[in-house]
Design an enzyme around this catalytic site. Structure first.
Site, PDB file in Angstrom:
ATOM      1  N   ASP A 129       0.857  -1.187   0.000  1.00 39.48           N
ATOM      2  CA  ASP A 129       0.000   0.000   0.000  1.00 39.48           C
ATOM      3  C   ASP A 129       0.893   1.236   0.000  1.00 39.48           C
ATOM      4  OD1 ASP A 129      -2.270  -1.512   0.183  1.00 39.48           O
ATOM      5  OD2 ASP A 129      -2.618  -1.143   2.310  1.00 39.48           O
ATOM      6  N   MET A 130       0.325   2.365  -0.403  1.00 39.51           N
ATOM      7  CA  MET A 130       1.080   3.621  -0.317  1.00 39.51           C
ATOM      8  C   MET A 130       0.425   4.503   0.747  1.00 39.51           C
ATOM      9  SD  MET A 130       3.752   5.143  -1.278  1.00 39.51           S
ATOM     10  CE  MET A 130       4.366   4.509  -2.836  1.00 39.51           C
ATOM     11  N   GLN A 158      -0.149   6.900  -6.167  1.00 39.44           N
ATOM     12  CA  GLN A 158      -1.272   7.827  -5.983  1.00 39.44           C
ATOM     13  C   GLN A 158      -1.270   8.906  -7.066  1.00 39.44           C
ATOM     14  OE1 GLN A 158       0.550   8.575  -2.318  1.00 39.44           O
ATOM     15  NE2 GLN A 158      -0.998   7.573  -1.050  1.00 39.44           N
ATOM     16  N   ARG A 179      -0.808  -0.598  -8.729  1.00 44.39           N
ATOM     17  CA  ARG A 179      -2.214  -0.253  -8.500  1.00 44.39           C
ATOM     18  C   ARG A 179      -2.279   1.278  -8.473  1.00 44.39           C
ATOM     19  NH1 ARG A 179      -3.378  -0.727  -2.762  1.00 44.39           N
ATOM     20  NH2 ARG A 179      -3.360  -2.940  -3.070  1.00 44.39           N
ATOM     21  N   ALA A 184      -5.527   8.992  -0.733  1.00 43.35           N
ATOM     22  CA  ALA A 184      -6.481   9.119   0.371  1.00 43.35           C
ATOM     23  C   ALA A 184      -6.036  10.060   1.478  1.00 43.35           C
ATOM     24  CB  ALA A 184      -6.733   7.732   0.969  1.00 43.35           C
ATOM     25  N   LYS A 196     -10.626  17.893  -7.396  1.00 39.72           N
ATOM     26  CA  LYS A 196     -11.027  16.584  -7.913  1.00 39.72           C
ATOM     27  C   LYS A 196     -10.808  16.487  -9.430  1.00 39.72           C
ATOM     28  CE  LYS A 196     -15.022  13.513  -8.313  1.00 39.72           C
ATOM     29  NZ  LYS A 196     -14.197  12.369  -8.677  1.00 39.72           N
TER      30      LYS A 196
END
Ligand SMILES: Cc1cc2nc3c(=O)[nH]c(=O)nc-3n(C[C@H](O)[C@H](O)[C@H](O)COP(=O)(O)OP(=O)(O)OC[C@H]3O[C@@H](n4cnc5c(N)ncnc54)[C@H](O)[C@@H]3O)c2cc1C
Length: 305
Positions: A129-130, A158, A179, A184, A196
């Site tokens: 995960d990052m 990300q 991925r 987040a 966004k």
């Protein structure tokens, strides 16, 4: 609202208190089948008939002792044995700080090396995960070291970070697994897109730049997003360049949006369901609320009845 929720995710006082409140515990079930390994494994069985793969992650981050990191590594080894015993199409995704990155990066690498070897025996990749931007360099460094001896490791990047196109460029020669997520954490405008529309544009452009490598089998590409319109645009581009949609996969979080996962699987996409579980769910849950403040009203409805 997003900033407040991300602040709440980091608050030590709230972290100690809120998870004990019954309606918060009830609301978290939208995203998590339970706190135990068995609850997570049972939820995975529900995906099997639909040809949906699984990604397991045990919640917890920023540990304070190396003994805790060892316990997390032992937990994942046990989980890999259980995945194998059940014959599940399942992989694991781990947070480096959950394996002691704040305390001893060499020990973290040791845990990751043995988990990567075990994951290979269980027939899958080990995903990193990052976390927040303070860990980006260290996580990429761990990934490069792992990749020297273990081809079956993959990493999360990300799209909101301005540096990510350069990171992708640097990783592509390694035949990586990536991925791509939007991101987040609460990052400063200096290093990350905050609007966004900018994040979505960065995401799409990164996908476009990676699809050709994925089409040639030089990259395992996973789109970690629930944004089905964005997935549709990437799929359109993919088809228009002669790359079949099964050359990349879609990864979504358990419970968000289930009907879309099933639809995508029916339409021929490769789909993987990320099932998170464990007792230390508070900061993770608050980040999920921050992604979609409408979920706060869902949580409040639990109080009313
Ligand atoms: C498999 C997976 C792994 C991830 N790993 C990481 C990681 O390692 N590091 C990291 O920083 N981030 C990670 N994330 C989180 C990611 O960065 C985003 O914060 C999250 O996916 C929300 O963005 P989105 O791409 O779904 O798009 P958004 O534009 O936020 O959402 C698109 C649509 O999806 C739905 N949706 C999105 N989020 C929710 C929600 N919480 N509840 C209900 N509906 C929702 C809504 O309908 C929304 O309109 C991961 C996400 C996934 C799916």
């Amino acid at each position: 609202m997003r900033t407040i929720l991300l602040w709440m995710a980091r608050s030590r006082v709230l972290k100690a208190w809120l998870p004990r409140v019954w309606f918060v515990r009830r609301a978290v079930r939208k995203f998590m089948p339970g706190e135990t390994t068995e609850a997570a494994l049972d939820a995975a069985e529900g995906d099997r008939p639909h040809g949906i793969g699984i990604l397991f992650t045990r919640l917890g981050e920023n540990l304070t002792s190396l003994a805790d990191a060892q316990a997390v590594a032992d937990h994942y080894h046990d989980l890999l044995d259980k995945i194998r015993a059940r014959g599940l199409d399942a992989e694991i995704s781990v947070k480096p700080t959950q394996l002691g990155l704040d305390l001893d990066p060499a020990a973290t690498l040791g845990h990751l090396l043995s988990l990567a070897a075990h994951a290979r025996e269980a027939g899958g990749d080990l995903w990193l995960d990052m976390e927040g931007s303070a860990y980006t360099d260290a996580t990429l460094d761990l990934y490069r070291r792992l990749k020297q001896t273990h081809p079956n490791v993959a990493i999360c990047l990300q799209a909101y970070l301005r540096r990510t196109p350069a990171d992708v460029h640097g990783l592509l020669p390694l035949k990586p697994g990536i991925r791509l997520v939007k991101g987040a954490y609460n990052e400063q405008a200096r290093i990350a897109f905050r609007r966004k529309s900018e994040v979505d544009a960065a995401y799409q452009s990164l996908c476009v730049s990676m699809l050709s490598a994925a089409g040639k089998g030089k990259l395992r590409l996973a789109l970690g997003t629930h944004d089905t319109r964005l997935i549709g645009r990437v799929a359109d581009y993919s088809r228009s360049t002669g790359i079949a949609i099964d050359r990349f996969e879609i990864q979504m979080l358990y419970g968000i949006p289930r009907d879309e996962q099933l639809r995508l699987a029916r339409e021929g996409y490769r789909v993987r369901d990320l099932i998170a579980y464990g007792e230390a769910w508070y900061p993770w849950y608050m980040r999920r609320l921050a992604e979609r403040p409408a979920n706060v009203f869902f949580a409040l409805r639990q109080v009313i009845g």
